[in-house]
Design an enzyme around this catalytic site. Structure first.
Site, PDB file in Angstrom:
ATOM      1  N   PRO A 297      38.925  33.289  36.101  1.00 32.35           N
ATOM      2  CA  PRO A 297      40.142  32.561  35.706  1.00 32.35           C
ATOM      3  C   PRO A 297      41.425  33.172  36.233  1.00 32.35           C
ATOM      4  O   PRO A 297      42.419  32.471  36.421  1.00 32.35           O
ATOM      5  CB  PRO A 297      40.097  32.613  34.179  1.00 32.35           C
ATOM      6  CG  PRO A 297      38.661  32.742  33.854  1.00 32.35           C
ATOM      7  CD  PRO A 297      38.079  33.595  34.935  1.00 32.35           C
ATOM      8  N   GLU A 344      33.489  30.322  36.983  1.00 27.62           N
ATOM      9  CA  GLU A 344      34.574  30.373  35.989  1.00 27.62           C
ATOM     10  C   GLU A 344      35.821  29.650  36.505  1.00 27.62           C
ATOM     11  O   GLU A 344      36.894  30.228  36.663  1.00 27.62           O
ATOM     12  CB  GLU A 344      34.886  31.826  35.622  1.00 27.62           C
ATOM     13  CG  GLU A 344      33.728  32.495  34.896  1.00 27.62           C
ATOM     14  CD  GLU A 344      34.032  33.866  34.342  1.00 27.62           C
ATOM     15  OE1 GLU A 344      33.375  34.287  33.380  1.00 27.62           O
ATOM     16  OE2 GLU A 344      34.950  34.533  34.883  1.00 27.62           O
ATOM     17  N   GLU A 441      26.445  33.538  31.396  1.00 25.79           N
ATOM     18  CA  GLU A 441      26.818  34.951  31.409  1.00 25.79           C
ATOM     19  C   GLU A 441      26.982  35.436  29.973  1.00 25.79           C
ATOM     20  O   GLU A 441      27.636  34.775  29.164  1.00 25.79           O
ATOM     21  CB  GLU A 441      28.145  35.204  32.143  1.00 25.79           C
ATOM     22  CG  GLU A 441      28.094  35.104  33.644  1.00 25.79           C
ATOM     23  CD  GLU A 441      29.423  35.480  34.295  1.00 25.79           C
ATOM     24  OE1 GLU A 441      30.194  36.232  33.668  1.00 25.79           O
ATOM     25  OE2 GLU A 441      29.687  35.023  35.416  1.00 25.79           O
ATOM     26  N   ASP A 450      30.477  56.433  29.006  1.00 26.85           N
ATOM     27  CA  ASP A 450      30.608  56.025  30.416  1.00 26.85           C
ATOM     28  C   ASP A 450      29.616  56.824  31.240  1.00 26.85           C
ATOM     29  O   ASP A 450      29.445  58.026  31.019  1.00 26.85           O
ATOM     30  CB  ASP A 450      32.031  56.276  30.903  1.00 26.85           C
ATOM     31  CG  ASP A 450      32.153  56.150  32.412  1.00 26.85           C
ATOM     32  OD1 ASP A 450      31.727  55.118  32.940  1.00 26.85           O
ATOM     33  OD2 ASP A 450      32.652  57.095  33.045  1.00 26.85           O
ATOM     34  N   ASN A 456      34.909  51.877  31.743  1.00 27.56           N
ATOM     35  CA  ASN A 456      34.128  50.688  31.445  1.00 27.56           C
ATOM     36  C   ASN A 456      34.963  49.606  30.767  1.00 27.56           C
ATOM     37  O   ASN A 456      36.004  49.876  30.177  1.00 27.56           O
ATOM     38  CB  ASN A 456      32.950  51.047  30.534  1.00 27.56           C
ATOM     39  CG  ASN A 456      31.860  51.779  31.271  1.00 27.56           C
ATOM     40  OD1 ASN A 456      31.655  51.577  32.465  1.00 27.56           O
ATOM     41  ND2 ASN A 456      31.142  52.643  30.564  1.00 27.56           N
TER      42      ASN A 456
END
Length: 933
Positions: A297, A344, A441, A450, A456
Site C-alpha cells: 500500500p 496489496e 498472507e 532477533d 524485526n
C-alpha cells in the site's frame, strides 16, 4: 463429617478409572513406511513385492518421470509372450486405531492395450479397478474403509499388466479421512491446538517461501523432526503444506546485475521454486507484483522498463509479461493452480493510482491469465481489512466487470483488527459478489528475540500483543486464522503463511559478516543496491530478515512444533498442560486514594486455560505520590508473584483512552468525512481495546477534541500517545485552548513505536479548557491516538506586590542573613528552578502576570509602582520574611503608603549627624570668640 454413600464411591471409582485409562489417539501422519520410494525398497524394511513372472514382468526402482520426490516404482510386462501378468506391492501396518481411512496411490501408465489395471485392498476390503490412461496422466487411485477396533492392516496394490504394458507408482498414503474430521481424535504434541471443524480436502494450506533460493545460497540449512538435514520442500510437504506462493518481480537488478535483495525474485527464481514445489507434490500460486521490487500500500512503483508508459502501454506490457512468464513456468512443468494479479493493491498498481487508472490494469492482467489457461484461479489482493474499505473495492471491481475468482487479503493480527471483523467483511463480499475469499498472507512471532542483528517487525516492545510471543502463541494465531476462514464456509478456501523459512544467515554478533551475505545473495529484505529504485524505503532501511522471529524454524533451522499446525488443526492435539505465567492484574489509583490489593491472581496454562488462585501482597506504606510501584506477594501454593501499582494524578479528561466511546469526544472533518473514528483493536491501542484511528486515500485534515468544564483554577499538563506510518507531508499537533492556545507538535515512526507528547504550564482561570489533536497528513497516511491525559500540576501564581518591610526584628540594615547567602549560579538558575517547581505543583515566589501582554513592552509606572521599582535595586530586596511572621490583608494598603523602615533609619542618622555638626560648629565659634576677647 458427612458419610459417603455407595453412589459417591461409585462416582469416585468412575473418575479414577477415567484418569488411569489411556487416551486413544489417531495418528494424523501417513501410516505408510517409505511412501514415495525415496529409499531403495529392496534394501529397506516395509515393502514386499511379488510378480507372477519375474522374467516377464519387472518392477524397478527408478528416478525419472516421478510424481514427487526423486524416485518411484516402474513396472513393465515385456511383449515376448502374449500373457497378462500381475505384480503386487504389500505392506503391513500394525496398531491402527479405530476410524475411517483412505488408502491411495498415484499412478500413470500406458493406455488401451498397454494399460495397467490397478486394485487396492486392505485386509478383506478391495476397491474397484482403475486403468491407467496414458503418458503424463497421473491419477489418484483410492480406497476408503473403516475399522472398528485397533487392528493390523495389510495393504496391497495389485496391477494386472497387459503384454507390452507399463506404468509408474508413487506417493502411497494411508491417512485418516479429512473430508470430515468427525472421526479424528487428538494427536500427541508439544503444543495445544484445538481441532478446526469444517476443513475439507481441498482447503489451501499454503506458505510463501519466495526468499528460499537466496537463503540456501547464503548457507541456510533446514532439518526435519529427526534432526537430519532435509530439503525444505519435503519438510513442508510433510507438515501438511499443499500450496507454495512465489512472488515475481520484473527486473530486481541494477544495470550491472546487482540484486535488490528480498530474494531477488525474477522469473528464473520463480521457475526454480515452482519446479521444486511441483516435484514435492504442491501446487503453485504465482504472485505478480508488476514492479521491480516490493509492492504494497505504501508503494506501487512501475518497472524501470515501463517508465513513461501510458495506461494503454502498461496494459499491453502487463499482458505480455504475464503471458510470457506463465508460458515459461508451464514449459518447466510447474503446476500453476492460481495467479495473483498485483500485490496489496489498495492504492495502486504498476505505478498508477486511482480506480480509473487501476481498473484497466486489473483487466489486462486477469484477461491474460484467463486466455492462457481458463482453469487457473485468479486472485486480486488487498490489505487492511480493519479500515472498512473492502466493500468499496469489491464494488469497484464488480462495476468494471473485472473477471476474477478470489478476493484475497493479508491479515496480520498485530495490525489488522479482529478476526470477527475479518470474517464479517469477507463473508459479505463472498455472498454479495459470488467470490471465493482467501487469507493470502499471515504470520506471527514465536519469540521477541532477533536472530541476525537486523531489527524485526515485531520487536517485543509492543503494547497489548494479541497473542504471547511464544511457540504456543504463534500456533494459536495461525489456528485462529484457519478457523476463521473455514467458518466462512465453502467460500473460505484457505490460508497462506508468509515466509516461514526466512531465517538468519548468521547470528547477531556477526552483523558485519551478515551484511556482506545479504548484499551478495539478496537474502535480506533489501540490499543497498535497491536504493536506486526505492530510495525512500530500501534506501534507508536495507538489511536482513525482519521476520526471522516469525518463522516456523528456530534460528538454526530446526522445525518448531507450530510448523505442524496444518496437520494439527485437522485432529486437535493432546499436550502436557504447563503453567505458562502467573498474572497479578495491575492496580491503578489516583493520588490520595487507598490501594485495594487483589486477593487472587490468575494462573495461565499452555492449553489456554486459566485458574484463579488466592494470593496476598505486602502493603505499601506512606503517602504514595504519582508514579509506578511494585510489591511482592505469595499465592496459597507458595508461588511468588509481583503486583504493579500505578498511582496517577487525577485525569480530568472524560474517557481518555476511548474505552467507552464517549460522546464527550468530538470529531470535526475539514477535508473529507469519516477520515477518523473510534475503533476497537488491542494491537493498535496503547492500552485497553480502543483508540482513535485515522486513514484516508485523500488528504487528511481533522480535529479530535473535548471541552472540559468545572476545572479548578491552576496549572495543568496535557499529554497523549500516538503511532502511525506512511506520513510524507504532515502536521500532527496536540493542543489546549481557552483564552490562550497552547500547541506541541508530534511525529510518527511506524507501527507500535508510540510517541509521547506533552504540554506543560497550561493556565486555567475560568474552569474551562478545550483539548485535542489537529491532524493533517498526506493521502494514505495512517495513525492512532490514545491515552490522553490532563492533570493539575500546581496553583496559579499569586499576583501580589512584594512587601519589603517584613524584616526580622533583630536584623539591622546591611546584615547578611542566611537567606541572602545565594551564589551567582543559584541566581542565574532562578528562572529554571521556578519553572520546574511549577511543573511539579509547588508554589513559587514568581509573580507572573495573568496576562502575558502586560510584559510585552515598557509602560509608565504609577507612583506606587515607582516606589516598588526603586526598592528592587536595594540590597535588602532579597530578604525573605520568616515563616512565623504573617501579614494581615488589612495592613497591606497602610504599609505600602508609608516610608520604608530603612529610609526612616537613614534619615534619623542624617539628623543626628547634622545636629553633631551644628554643635561642633557652635563650639568652635564660641571658643574662638573667647580667645579673641
Amino acid at each position: 463429617m458427612q458419610k459417603k454413600t455407595p453412589i459417591s464411591y461409585l462416582l469416585l471409582f468412575v473418575l479414577l478409572l477415567q484418569l488411569i485409562t489411556p487416551i486413544e489417539m489417531v495418528r494424523a501422519s501417513n501410516l505408510i513406511t517409505n511412501p514415495g520410494f525415496e529409499t531403495d525398497p529392496y534394501e529397506e524394511e516395509g515393502w514386499v513385492f511379488h510378480s507372477s513372472n519375474w522374467e516377464q514382468l519387472t518392477l524397478t526402482h527408478t528416478e525419472t518421470d516421478v510424481k514427487t520426490g526423486k524416485y518411484h516404482m516402474n513396472y513393465y510386462n515385456s511383449n515376448s509372450h502374449n500373457q497378462t501378468e500381475t505384480v503386487t506391492l504389500t505392506q503391513t501396518v500394525p496398531d491402527v486405531v479405530p476410524g475411517t481411512y483412505t488408502l491411495s496411490v498415484q499412478s500413470m501408465g500406458g493406455s488401451d492395450a498397454e494399460k495397467g489395471h490397478l486394485t487396492l485392498s486392505v485386509n478383506d476390503v478391495t476397491s474397484d479397478g482403475f486403468d491407467t490412461s496414458g503418458w503424463e496422466n497421473w491419477e489418484t487411485n483410492s480406497l476408503t474403509f473403516t475399522t472398528d477396533e485397533t487392528d493390523t492392516l495389510v495393504i496391497t496394490i495389485a496391477v494386472d499388466v497387459e503384454p507390452g504394458g507399463w506404468g509408474y507408482l508413487d506417493d502411497v498414503t494411508l491417512l485418516p479421512v479429512t473430508d470430515s474430521n468427525d472421526n479424528l481424535g487428538p494427536v500427541e504434541a508439544d503444543i495445544h491446538v484445538e481441532k478446526v471443524d469444517g476443513l475439507t480436502d481441498d482447503f489451501i494450506n499454503g506458505v510463501d517461501i519466495s526468499s528460499i533460493i537466496a537463503l540456501e545460497n547464503s548457507g541456510v540449512t533446514f532439518y526435519n523432526d529427526a534432526g537430519e538435514k532435509e530439503d525444505i520442500f519435503t519438510i513442508l510437504k510433510e507438515k501438511g503444506v499443499n500450496y507454495i506462493r512465489v512472488k515475481v518481480w520484473n527486473d530486481p537488478y541494477t544495470a550491472g546485475g546487482l540484486g535488490y535483495g528480498g530474494g531477488n525474485n525474477d522469473v528464473a527464481t520463480a521457475q526454480t521454486i515452482g519446479e521444486r514445489a511441483t516435484a514435492a507434490g504442491m501446487k503453485v500460486l504465482v504472485n505478480f507484483h508488476y514492479s521491480d521490487f516490493w509492492a504494497d500500500p505504501g508503494k506501487q512503483m512501475a518497472p524501470k522498463a515501463w517508465e513513461g508508459f501510458s495506461i494503454a502501454e502498461k496494459q499491453d506490457a502487463i499482458t505480455t509479461f504475464t503471458t510470457e512468464t506463465l508460458e515459461t513456468l508451464k514449459a518447466a512443468g510447474v503446476d500453476i493452480g492460481m495467479v495473483q494479479v498485483g500485490n496489496e493493491t489498495n492504492n495502486g498498481m504498476a505505478g498508477e493510482s486511482g480506480w480509473a487508472n487501476m481498473l484497466p490494469l486489473f483487466d489486462a492482467g486477469t484477461k491474460a491469465v484467463r486466455a492462457f489457461d481458463s482453469s487457473i484461479d485468479i486472485a486480486l489482493h488487498f490489505t487492511n481489512p480493519e479500515k472498512g474499505t473492502y466493500p468499496g473495492y469489491a464494488k469497484q471491481l464488480d462495476d468494471a466487470a473485472i473477471d476474477y475468482d478470489i478476493f484475497a487479503t493479508s491479515y496480520y493480527s498485530f495490525w489488522h483488527g479482529t478476526l470477527a471483523n475479518l470474517k464479517s467483511t469477507l463473508t459479505a463480499i463472498a455472498d454479495t459478489y459470488d467470490k471465493d475469499v482467501l487469507m493470502v498472507e499471515t504470520s506471527y512471532a514465536y519469540t521477541p528475540e532477533d536472530g541476525d542483528g537486523h531489527e524485526n517487525t515485531i520487536k517485543g516492545t509492543e503494547q497489548n500483543p494479541p497473542y504471547p510471543y511464544t511457540v504456543q502463541g504463534q500456533a494459536d494465531a495461525i489456528r485462529d486464522a484457519i478457523a476463521t476462514m473455514a467458518s466462512i464456509g465453502e467460500r473460505g478456501i484457505g490460508v497462506f503463511y508468509w515466509e516461514p523459512a526466512w531465517l538468519p544467515v548468521g547470528p547477531p554478533e556477526n552483523l558485519e559478516e551478515n551484511k556482506v551475505i545479504w548484499e551478495t545473495y539478496g537474502s535480506g529484505w533489501a540490499s543497498s543496491y535497491a536504493t536506486e529504485y526505492d530510495p525512500a524505503d530500501a534506501g534507508k532501511w536495507y538489511g536482513g530478515s525482519a521476520v526471522d522471529n516469525q518463522a516456523w524454524f528456530d534460528f538454526d533451522g530446526h522445525p518448531l512444533p507450530s510448523a505442524n499446525i496444518f496437520n494439527y488443526v485437522k485432529t486437535g492435539t493432546v499436550a502436557p498442560v504447563i503453567l505458562r505465567e502467573i498474572v497479578a492484574q495491575d492496580v491503578s489509583i489516583n493520588v490520595g486514594e487507598e490501594v485495594t490489593y487483589p486477593d487472587s491472581v490468575v494462573y495461565h496454562y499452555t492449553d489456554g486455560s486459566t485458574e484463579n488462585v488466592q494470593a496476598s501482597f505486602e502493603e505499601l506504606t506512606g503517602d504514595l505520590k504519582a508514579g509506578t510501584y511494585q510489591t511482592s506477594g505469595t499465592t496459597v501454593r507458595g508461588d511468588n508473584v509481583t503486583l504493579t501499582i500505578h498511582v496517577h494524578a487525577k485525569n480530568y479528561i472524560i474517557d481518555p483512552s476511548f474505552e467507552n466511546q464517549s460522546e464527550a469526544w468530538t470529531l470535526i472533518f475539514n477535508a473529507q468525512p469519516n477520515q477518523a473514528s473510534i475503533k476497537a483493536g488491542q494491537a493498535d491501542s496503547k492500552t485497553g481495546q480502543y483508540h482513535a484511528h485515522y486513514y484516508s486515500d485523500s488528504a487528511i485534515d481533522f480535529v479530535l477534541s473535548q471541552t472540559i468544564s468545572n476545572l479548578e483554577p491552576g496549572i495543568y499538563q496535557l499529554s497523549m500517545y500516538n503511532q502511525g506510518g506512511d506520513h510524507t507531508d504532515s502536521e500532527l499537533v496536540l493542543f489546549a485552548e481557552n483564552s490562550h492556545r497552547y500547541e506541541e507538535s508530534t511525529t510518527v515512526n511506524g507501527w507500535a513505536n508510540w510517541q509521547y507528547t506533552e504540554i506543560n504550564l497550561i493556565e486555567v482561570h475560568d474552569g474551562s479548557l478545550t483539548i485535542g489533536a489537529h491532524i493533517k497528513a498526506n493521502p494514505n497516511a495512517w495513525g492512532t491516538l490514545d491515552d490522553f491525559s490532563l492533570i493539575r500540576t500546581g496553583d496559579l501564581p499569586e499576583v501580589t506586590p512584594e512587601d519589603p518591610s517584613d524584616i526580622e526584628p533583630d536584623e539591622q540594615p546591611g546584615d547578611v542573613t542566611e537567606d541572602d547567602e545565594s551564589t551567582d549560579e543559584e541566581t542565574e538558575n532562578e528562572e529554571n528552578t521556578n519553572e520546574n517547581n511549577s511543573e511539579n505543583g509547588a508554589s513559587t515566589e514568581d509573580n507572573t502576570p495573568d496576562n502575558e501582554e502586560d510584559q510585552s513592552g515598557p509602560t509608565k509606572p504609577t507612583d506606587t509602582e515607582s516606589d516598588e521599582a526603586s526598592l528592587e535595586d536595594s540590597s535588602d530586596n532579597n530578604l525573605e520574611a520568616s515563616e512565623e511572621i504573617t501579614t494581615h490583608p488589612d495592613e497591606i494598603n497602610e504599609r505600602t503608603e508609608r516610608l520604608p523602615n530603612t529610609a526612616s533609619v537613614i534619615f534619623n542618622f542624617m539628623l543626628l549627624g547634622l545636629l553633631c555638626i551644628s554643635l561642633g560648629a557652635a563650639s568652635f565659634f564660641f571658643i574662638r570668640t573667647r580667645k579673641t576677647n
